[in-house]
Design a protein around this motif. Sequence first.
Motif, PDB file in Angstrom:
ATOM      1  N   TYR A 110      47.487 -11.135 -18.094  1.00 50.63           N
ATOM      2  CA  TYR A 110      47.639 -12.568 -17.838  1.00 50.63           C
ATOM      3  C   TYR A 110      46.466 -13.374 -18.393  1.00 50.63           C
ATOM      4  N   GLY A 111      45.568 -12.724 -19.091  1.00 47.23           N
ATOM      5  CA  GLY A 111      44.423 -13.409 -19.664  1.00 47.23           C
ATOM      6  C   GLY A 111      43.141 -13.041 -18.942  1.00 47.23           C
ATOM      7  N   SER A 112      42.063 -13.685 -19.333  1.00 45.97           N
ATOM      8  CA  SER A 112      40.753 -13.393 -18.764  1.00 45.97           C
ATOM      9  C   SER A 112      40.710 -13.783 -17.294  1.00 45.97           C
ATOM     10  N   PRO A 113      39.818 -13.171 -16.502  1.00 46.26           N
ATOM     11  CA  PRO A 113      39.788 -13.419 -15.050  1.00 46.26           C
ATOM     12  C   PRO A 113      39.659 -14.880 -14.659  1.00 46.26           C
ATOM     13  N   ASP A 114      38.933 -15.658 -15.459  1.00 46.27           N
ATOM     14  CA  ASP A 114      38.758 -17.074 -15.140  1.00 46.27           C
ATOM     15  C   ASP A 114      39.554 -17.968 -16.081  1.00 46.27           C
ATOM     16  N   GLY A 115      40.572 -17.388 -16.743  1.00 45.96           N
ATOM     17  CA  GLY A 115      41.349 -18.138 -17.723  1.00 45.96           C
ATOM     18  C   GLY A 115      42.512 -18.908 -17.105  1.00 45.96           C
ATOM     19  N   ASP A 116      43.162 -19.721 -17.938  1.00 43.47           N
ATOM     20  CA  ASP A 116      44.264 -20.568 -17.468  1.00 43.47           C
ATOM     21  C   ASP A 116      45.436 -19.755 -16.948  1.00 43.47           C
ATOM     22  N   GLY A 117      45.739 -18.616 -17.593  1.00 44.78           N
ATOM     23  CA  GLY A 117      46.890 -17.819 -17.183  1.00 44.78           C
ATOM     24  C   GLY A 117      46.736 -17.264 -15.778  1.00 44.78           C
ATOM     25  N   VAL A 118      45.569 -16.680 -15.495  1.00 43.78           N
ATOM     26  CA  VAL A 118      45.320 -16.132 -14.160  1.00 43.78           C
ATOM     27  C   VAL A 118      45.293 -17.257 -13.123  1.00 43.78           C
ATOM     28  N   ARG A 119      44.689 -18.382 -13.468  1.00 48.00           N
ATOM     29  CA  ARG A 119      44.649 -19.508 -12.519  1.00 48.00           C
ATOM     30  C   ARG A 119      46.050 -20.033 -12.228  1.00 48.00           C
ATOM     31  N   ALA A 120      46.883 -20.126 -13.267  1.00 44.17           N
ATOM     32  CA  ALA A 120      48.253 -20.621 -13.074  1.00 44.17           C
ATOM     33  C   ALA A 120      49.049 -19.680 -12.186  1.00 44.17           C
ATOM     34  N   ALA A 121      48.916 -18.371 -12.439  1.00 42.71           N
ATOM     35  CA  ALA A 121      49.625 -17.390 -11.619  1.00 42.71           C
ATOM     36  C   ALA A 121      49.114 -17.430 -10.178  1.00 42.71           C
ATOM     37  N   ALA A 122      47.803 -17.532 -10.009  1.00 42.79           N
ATOM     38  CA  ALA A 122      47.218 -17.567  -8.664  1.00 42.79           C
ATOM     39  C   ALA A 122      47.700 -18.785  -7.876  1.00 42.79           C
ATOM     40  N   THR A 123      47.838 -19.912  -8.546  1.00 40.97           N
ATOM     41  CA  THR A 123      48.311 -21.128  -7.878  1.00 40.97           C
ATOM     42  C   THR A 123      49.729 -20.952  -7.356  1.00 40.97           C
ATOM     43  N   LEU A 124      50.583 -20.343  -8.164  1.00 39.88           N
ATOM     44  CA  LEU A 124      51.955 -20.075  -7.726  1.00 39.88           C
ATOM     45  C   LEU A 124      51.968 -19.109  -6.550  1.00 39.88           C
ATOM     46  N   LEU A 125      51.179 -18.059  -6.661  1.00 32.77           N
ATOM     47  CA  LEU A 125      51.143 -17.039  -5.611  1.00 32.77           C
ATOM     48  C   LEU A 125      50.620 -17.601  -4.291  1.00 32.77           C
ATOM     49  N   GLU A 126      49.577 -18.415  -4.379  1.00 34.08           N
ATOM     50  CA  GLU A 126      48.979 -18.980  -3.169  1.00 34.08           C
ATOM     51  C   GLU A 126      49.976 -19.828  -2.388  1.00 34.08           C
ATOM     52  N   ALA A 127      50.902 -20.472  -3.108  1.00 39.25           N
ATOM     53  CA  ALA A 127      51.911 -21.291  -2.433  1.00 39.25           C
ATOM     54  C   ALA A 127      52.818 -20.441  -1.547  1.00 39.25           C
ATOM     55  N   ALA A 128      52.906 -19.149  -1.860  1.00 42.79           N
ATOM     56  CA  ALA A 128      53.728 -18.228  -1.059  1.00 42.79           C
ATOM     57  C   ALA A 128      52.871 -17.326  -0.176  1.00 42.79           C
ATOM     58  N   GLY A 129      51.574 -17.647  -0.045  1.00 40.94           N
ATOM     59  CA  GLY A 129      50.695 -16.872   0.819  1.00 40.94           C
ATOM     60  C   GLY A 129      50.248 -15.551   0.230  1.00 40.94           C
ATOM     61  N   ILE A 130      50.214 -15.465  -1.085  1.00 39.33           N
ATOM     62  CA  ILE A 130      49.834 -14.224  -1.776  1.00 39.33           C
ATOM     63  C   ILE A 130      48.521 -14.477  -2.526  1.00 39.33           C
ATOM     64  N   THR A 131      47.613 -13.530  -2.472  1.00 36.00           N
ATOM     65  CA  THR A 131      46.348 -13.670  -3.181  1.00 36.00           C
ATOM     66  C   THR A 131      46.297 -12.717  -4.370  1.00 36.00           C
ATOM     67  N   VAL A 132      45.373 -13.007  -5.281  1.00 37.83           N
ATOM     68  CA  VAL A 132      45.153 -12.159  -6.459  1.00 37.83           C
ATOM     69  C   VAL A 132      43.950 -11.269  -6.202  1.00 37.83           C
ATOM     70  N   GLY A 133      44.115  -9.982  -6.477  1.00 37.33           N
ATOM     71  CA  GLY A 133      43.010  -9.043  -6.342  1.00 37.33           C
ATOM     72  C   GLY A 133      42.307  -8.845  -7.664  1.00 37.33           C
ATOM     73  N   ALA A 134      42.523  -7.715  -8.297  1.00 31.99           N
ATOM     74  CA  ALA A 134      41.884  -7.408  -9.573  1.00 31.99           C
ATOM     75  C   ALA A 134      42.728  -7.906 -10.736  1.00 31.99           C
ATOM     76  N   THR A 135      42.078  -8.148 -11.867  1.00 33.43           N
ATOM     77  CA  THR A 135      42.776  -8.505 -13.101  1.00 33.43           C
ATOM     78  C   THR A 135      42.281  -7.609 -14.231  1.00 33.43           C
ATOM     79  N   ALA A 136      43.133  -7.431 -15.232  1.00 38.23           N
ATOM     80  CA  ALA A 136      42.758  -6.622 -16.397  1.00 38.23           C
ATOM     81  C   ALA A 136      43.560  -7.065 -17.611  1.00 38.23           C
ATOM     82  N   LEU A 137      42.999  -6.836 -18.760  1.00 38.00           N
ATOM     83  CA  LEU A 137      43.565  -7.145 -20.080  1.00 38.00           C
ATOM     84  C   LEU A 137      43.739  -8.649 -20.270  1.00 38.00           C
ATOM     85  N   PRO A 138      43.030  -9.240 -21.207  1.00 39.58           N
ATOM     86  CA  PRO A 138      42.159  -8.538 -22.152  1.00 39.58           C
ATOM     87  C   PRO A 138      40.819  -8.096 -21.564  1.00 39.58           C
ATOM     88  N   PHE A 139      40.394  -8.688 -20.442  1.00 34.90           N
ATOM     89  CA  PHE A 139      39.148  -8.281 -19.789  1.00 34.90           C
ATOM     90  C   PHE A 139      39.431  -8.073 -18.313  1.00 34.90           C
TER      91      PHE A 139
END
Length: 280
Positions: free
Chosen positions: A14-43
């Motif tokens: 989904y992109g770098s840990p602090d990138g737009d892709g991870v942030r966009a996914a995290a925002t969607l997940l948070e709306a459903a009460g889900i958090t993001v743990g680890a990320t990988a690829l490309p970093f």
Amino acid sequence: ALRSPHPRVNLVGYGSPDGDGVRAAATLLEAAGITVGATALPFKSVDASARWGEAWLTLVSPWIPVDEIFTDHLRKLGLPHASPPLPYGIEGSRAWLDTVTSHLGVTTLDSGTWSALVARLAPGLPALRAEARRSGGRVGLVFDRGSLDEVLTPQFFFGASPLDALTGLGFEVLLIHVPGAGAPRAPGDASLSLVTARGAAFEAWAPGADLDAVLARYDFDLVYCDAVNTGFLKRAGATPFDIRNLGMGIGGAARNLEHLLAGCRLQLYRRYRRHLRGEP
């Protein structure tokens, strides 16, 4: 690491840990009460190794270079994983979130809550869509390799559905197949129905058709293109764009439309295509 007591997912591709892709996914997940743990690829995130086992599920981009490598790794570790199409566009983001909540067994957002989330994250989207419709802008995805069936798959299209990324914006969207040589593979009925259902259109040309003639026929305002050299599109008066110009999530959908509208408004290559062609 111990499994988190609350719904948590890892993100791969989904992109770098602090990138737009991870942030966009995290925002969607948070709306459903889900958090993001680890990320990988490309970093990978700094604490990825320590936190990997906390997640209930690892979401892996279905793009072939990512999925083939990482899914096999997760399978060997016995960790649960899924590979839904990446959350591009409003419809694609909703489908992605619904898939994730279904896998986790948690309640997804009802239609009212989803509409409120879209309104909060992309308040200008209705006006942007209206402007796109008024503009009469035409967006093309012109491809010479593979088939329509393949192009529509996230495995082929960088983990995303091109229909999620390009439709629903207010523009006319056409998918054009111009095979280089040999008999093209006819698209399946399911692919054709999907294109129509999403408000797009598909046309196929004979193998070896002249690309300049094809582009002249449609007179696109914008064309999705992964080629390094996009001069042939500019000479046809079209503004090229690629996956790097498209962002995930609800806010990303609005920014995508803003970017494409800017290209439509400017009409830079349409105004100067004669000079690019070397015509007087």
